[in-house]
Motif scaffolding. Sequence first.
Motif, mmCIF file in Angstrom:
data_model
loop_
_atom_site.group_PDB
_atom_site.id
_atom_site.type_symbol
_atom_site.label_atom_id
_atom_site.label_comp_id
_atom_site.label_asym_id
_atom_site.label_seq_id
_atom_site.Cartn_x
_atom_site.Cartn_y
_atom_site.Cartn_z
ATOM 1 N N GLY A 147 0.982 -1.251 0.104
ATOM 2 C CA GLY A 147 -0.092 -0.034 0.016
ATOM 3 C C GLY A 147 0.860 1.352 0.056
ATOM 4 O O GLY A 147 1.999 1.047 0.036
ATOM 5 N N ALA A 148 0.425 2.365 0.033
ATOM 6 C CA ALA A 148 0.956 3.788 -0.151
ATOM 7 C C ALA A 148 1.586 4.070 1.300
ATOM 8 O O ALA A 148 0.938 3.733 2.444
ATOM 9 N N ALA A 149 2.809 4.700 1.076
ATOM 10 C CA ALA A 149 3.305 5.614 2.334
ATOM 11 C C ALA A 149 2.642 7.130 2.221
ATOM 12 O O ALA A 149 2.136 7.326 1.323
ATOM 13 N N PRO A 150 2.718 7.803 3.242
ATOM 14 C CA PRO A 150 2.308 9.234 3.181
ATOM 15 C C PRO A 150 2.539 10.090 2.097
ATOM 16 O O PRO A 150 1.587 10.534 1.295
ATOM 17 N N ASN A 151 3.579 10.036 1.471
ATOM 18 C CA ASN A 151 3.816 10.687 0.169
ATOM 19 C C ASN A 151 3.508 10.105 -1.265
ATOM 20 O O ASN A 151 3.567 10.870 -1.937
ATOM 21 N N GLN A 152 2.828 9.194 -0.862
ATOM 22 C CA GLN A 152 2.013 8.473 -2.258
ATOM 23 C C GLN A 152 0.529 8.775 -1.923
ATOM 24 O O GLN A 152 -0.025 8.062 -2.814
ATOM 25 N N GLN A 153 -0.005 9.257 -0.843
ATOM 26 C CA GLN A 153 -1.150 9.409 -0.581
ATOM 27 C C GLN A 153 -1.647 10.788 -0.157
ATOM 28 O O GLN A 153 -2.353 11.660 -0.385
ATOM 29 N N ALA A 154 -1.294 10.718 1.405
ATOM 30 C CA ALA A 154 -1.723 12.000 2.019
ATOM 31 C C ALA A 154 -1.292 13.178 1.669
ATOM 32 O O ALA A 154 -2.158 14.333 1.462
ATOM 33 N N ILE A 155 0.076 13.530 1.723
ATOM 34 C CA ILE A 155 0.691 14.667 1.038
ATOM 35 C C ILE A 155 0.267 15.179 -0.142
ATOM 36 O O ILE A 155 -0.340 16.253 -0.467
ATOM 37 N N PRO A 156 0.163 14.435 -1.175
ATOM 38 C CA PRO A 156 -0.293 14.635 -2.526
ATOM 39 C C PRO A 156 -1.885 15.135 -2.724
ATOM 40 O O PRO A 156 -2.374 15.985 -3.084
ATOM 41 N N ALA A 157 -2.547 14.575 -1.769
ATOM 42 C CA ALA A 157 -4.020 14.930 -1.645
ATOM 43 C C ALA A 157 -4.349 16.170 -0.897
ATOM 44 O O ALA A 157 -5.088 17.027 -1.244
ATOM 45 N N VAL A 158 -3.366 16.828 0.104
ATOM 46 C CA VAL A 158 -3.635 17.786 0.705
ATOM 47 C C VAL A 158 -2.996 18.886 -0.112
ATOM 48 O O VAL A 158 -3.590 20.129 -0.175
ATOM 49 N N GLU A 159 -1.956 18.871 -0.705
ATOM 50 C CA GLU A 159 -1.461 19.646 -1.809
ATOM 51 C C GLU A 159 -2.527 19.986 -2.665
ATOM 52 O O GLU A 159 -2.525 21.096 -3.270
ATOM 53 N N TYR A 160 -3.343 18.977 -3.281
ATOM 54 C CA TYR A 160 -4.122 19.241 -4.403
ATOM 55 C C TYR A 160 -5.217 20.193 -3.763
ATOM 56 O O TYR A 160 -5.755 21.132 -4.405
ATOM 57 N N LEU A 161 -5.827 19.827 -2.557
ATOM 58 C CA LEU A 161 -6.694 20.680 -1.908
ATOM 59 C C LEU A 161 -6.462 22.219 -1.456
ATOM 60 O O LEU A 161 -7.348 23.037 -1.502
ATOM 61 N N MET A 162 -4.977 22.300 -1.389
ATOM 62 C CA MET A 162 -4.583 23.587 -1.327
ATOM 63 C C MET A 162 -4.570 24.466 -2.670
ATOM 64 O O MET A 162 -4.450 25.688 -2.577
ATOM 65 N N SER A 163 -4.470 23.595 -3.728
ATOM 66 C CA SER A 163 -4.056 24.219 -4.987
ATOM 67 C C SER A 163 -5.335 25.055 -5.536
ATOM 68 O O SER A 163 -6.707 24.606 -4.797
ATOM 69 N N LYS A 164 -5.394 25.858 -6.423
ATOM 70 C CA LYS A 164 -6.453 26.790 -6.989
ATOM 71 C C LYS A 164 -7.548 25.504 -7.503
ATOM 72 O O LYS A 164 -8.841 25.664 -7.370
ATOM 73 N N GLU A 165 -6.926 24.730 -8.239
ATOM 74 C CA GLU A 165 -7.718 23.588 -9.002
ATOM 75 C C GLU A 165 -8.530 22.599 -7.995
ATOM 76 O O GLU A 165 -9.720 22.357 -8.203
ATOM 77 N N GLY A 166 -7.869 22.414 -6.846
ATOM 78 C CA GLY A 166 -8.412 21.674 -5.739
ATOM 79 C C GLY A 166 -9.386 22.399 -4.761
ATOM 80 O O GLY A 166 -10.012 21.955 -3.821
ATOM 81 N N GLY A 167 -9.654 24.062 -4.983
ATOM 82 C CA GLY A 167 -10.576 24.596 -4.168
ATOM 83 C C GLY A 167 -9.809 25.672 -3.271
ATOM 84 O O GLY A 167 -10.510 26.404 -2.383
ATOM 85 N N ALA A 168 -8.477 25.461 -2.958
ATOM 86 C CA ALA A 168 -7.789 26.684 -2.455
ATOM 87 C C ALA A 168 -8.084 26.487 -0.868
ATOM 88 O O ALA A 168 -8.270 27.802 -0.330
ATOM 89 N N ALA A 169 -7.984 25.396 -0.247
ATOM 90 C CA ALA A 169 -8.516 25.177 1.278
ATOM 91 C C ALA A 169 -7.476 25.899 1.908
ATOM 92 O O ALA A 169 -6.400 26.055 1.852
ATOM 93 N N LYS A 170 -7.777 26.986 3.045
ATOM 94 C CA LYS A 170 -7.197 27.495 3.888
ATOM 95 C C LYS A 170 -7.179 26.847 5.537
ATOM 96 O O LYS A 170 -6.371 26.970 6.045
ATOM 97 N N ARG A 171 -8.497 26.140 5.794
ATOM 98 C CA ARG A 171 -8.612 25.858 6.981
ATOM 99 C C ARG A 171 -8.595 24.192 6.857
ATOM 100 O O ARG A 171 -9.299 23.713 5.785
ATOM 101 N N TRP A 172 -8.444 23.547 7.938
ATOM 102 C CA TRP A 172 -8.293 21.987 7.852
ATOM 103 C C TRP A 172 -8.857 21.121 9.019
ATOM 104 O O TRP A 172 -8.429 21.541 10.201
ATOM 105 N N VAL A 173 -9.669 20.356 8.718
ATOM 106 C CA VAL A 173 -10.274 19.642 9.727
ATOM 107 C C VAL A 173 -9.630 17.945 9.337
ATOM 108 O O VAL A 173 -9.976 17.342 8.639
ATOM 109 N N LEU A 174 -8.860 17.744 10.670
ATOM 110 C CA LEU A 174 -8.226 16.367 10.446
ATOM 111 C C LEU A 174 -8.946 15.311 11.267
ATOM 112 O O LEU A 174 -8.974 15.387 12.411
#
Length: 428
Positions: A147-174
Amino acid sequence: MLKRRGVLKVLALSAALAAAGLTSQTAFAQTKTIKVGVLHSLSGTMAISETVLKDVTLMAIDEINAKGGVLGMQLEPVVVDPASNWPLFAEKARQLITQDKVAVVFGCWTSVSRKSVLPVFEELNGLLFYPVQYEGEELSKNVFYTGAAPNQQAIPAVEYLMSKEGGAAKRWVLLGTDYVYPRTTNKILRAFLHSKGVKDSDIDEKYTPFGHSDYQTIVADIKKFSAGGKTAVVSTINGDSNVPFYKELGNQGLKATDVPVVAFSVGEEELRGVDTKPLVGHLAAWNYFMSQKNPVNDAWKKQWAAYAKAKKLPNADKPLTNDPMEAAWIGIHMWKQAVEKAKSTDTDKVIAAMAGQTFKAPSGITSKMDEKNHHLHKSVFIGEVKADGQFNIVWQTKGPIKAQPWSPFIPGNDKKKDEPDGKTIITK
């Protein structure tokens, strides 16, 4: 007379074997089997996710046996149910290795179950193939992580959500289930968010126990928190708790356009029992989705559908594939290739032969087992939930990414070796 008849029977059998081109050695090999362990929860809170991993492993074993087995021997599965009981995983692992004498074990889902069995595999020099995304911070000579390590799933997902394409999130619920995988992943994500300038006041971290079912207050809290700015939820909820969580999102009308949820443990199987129409647009990050179109995946889905029907599996009328199933499928086939390369099921010989193994995966890439770190190189895909419970891929990496077992967002990890040395470092 009886003795003479016995001799004649032996001679007749020898003649028949010779006529068939079989020596006594190959005839013996065909009667011998290689036992393999299957260690997945078939009851309890994790059965919703793990049962299909048992089934897809058995399908792989059937396929391998139909093609002649491994080293001329048939694989004999030994299936046990640790019942979502973490200490029981260790007991069952010991039983598989010492009593059942299995050559390898395919199993576990939660990190707490994997950490339960880890000392057993290292003490007895057994071999575990672990097929689920996890938090990293671990390397063992006796484990292959498919299965994936964090750099193969969690980090890319959060980077996507931070991007303009992913909605430019500023606040985070973990939001996660209260055990090691969510807590360690969120420790990594909090440090990553800090590196991007996000303050602690813009991060809300919440945990619920295994089997939790009442998400009314939590979803209401998420709605309140999101009033402070563009918010995204990162969900590391595991097991059957995902069903009430997603139902509550729908009940409170929390749409993906308002607060997108990206999940790391929700795939096609977990959405089976949910009305997905209110969830359209919410996200999952994986290394495989059933909806991917390529010849390998098409053939695999057909094979799974036929197997589910033939074995009368639950939900055979709507057969689904998902990421951990693919990781389990890759693992058992790579183990077969390594055994054949090593010409042995000896643990140390198979470990050496696993380095650099490749396998054409249903995701459409050729998966490679890293030569040193016991992890697969994997592509990352982010999918949006569709009304039919499938995923539409909205983002992907350009190609496979090498796993980082030790996250650079955990202090001191830069000094840790990128290959197992026989000593496991376990994160609490």
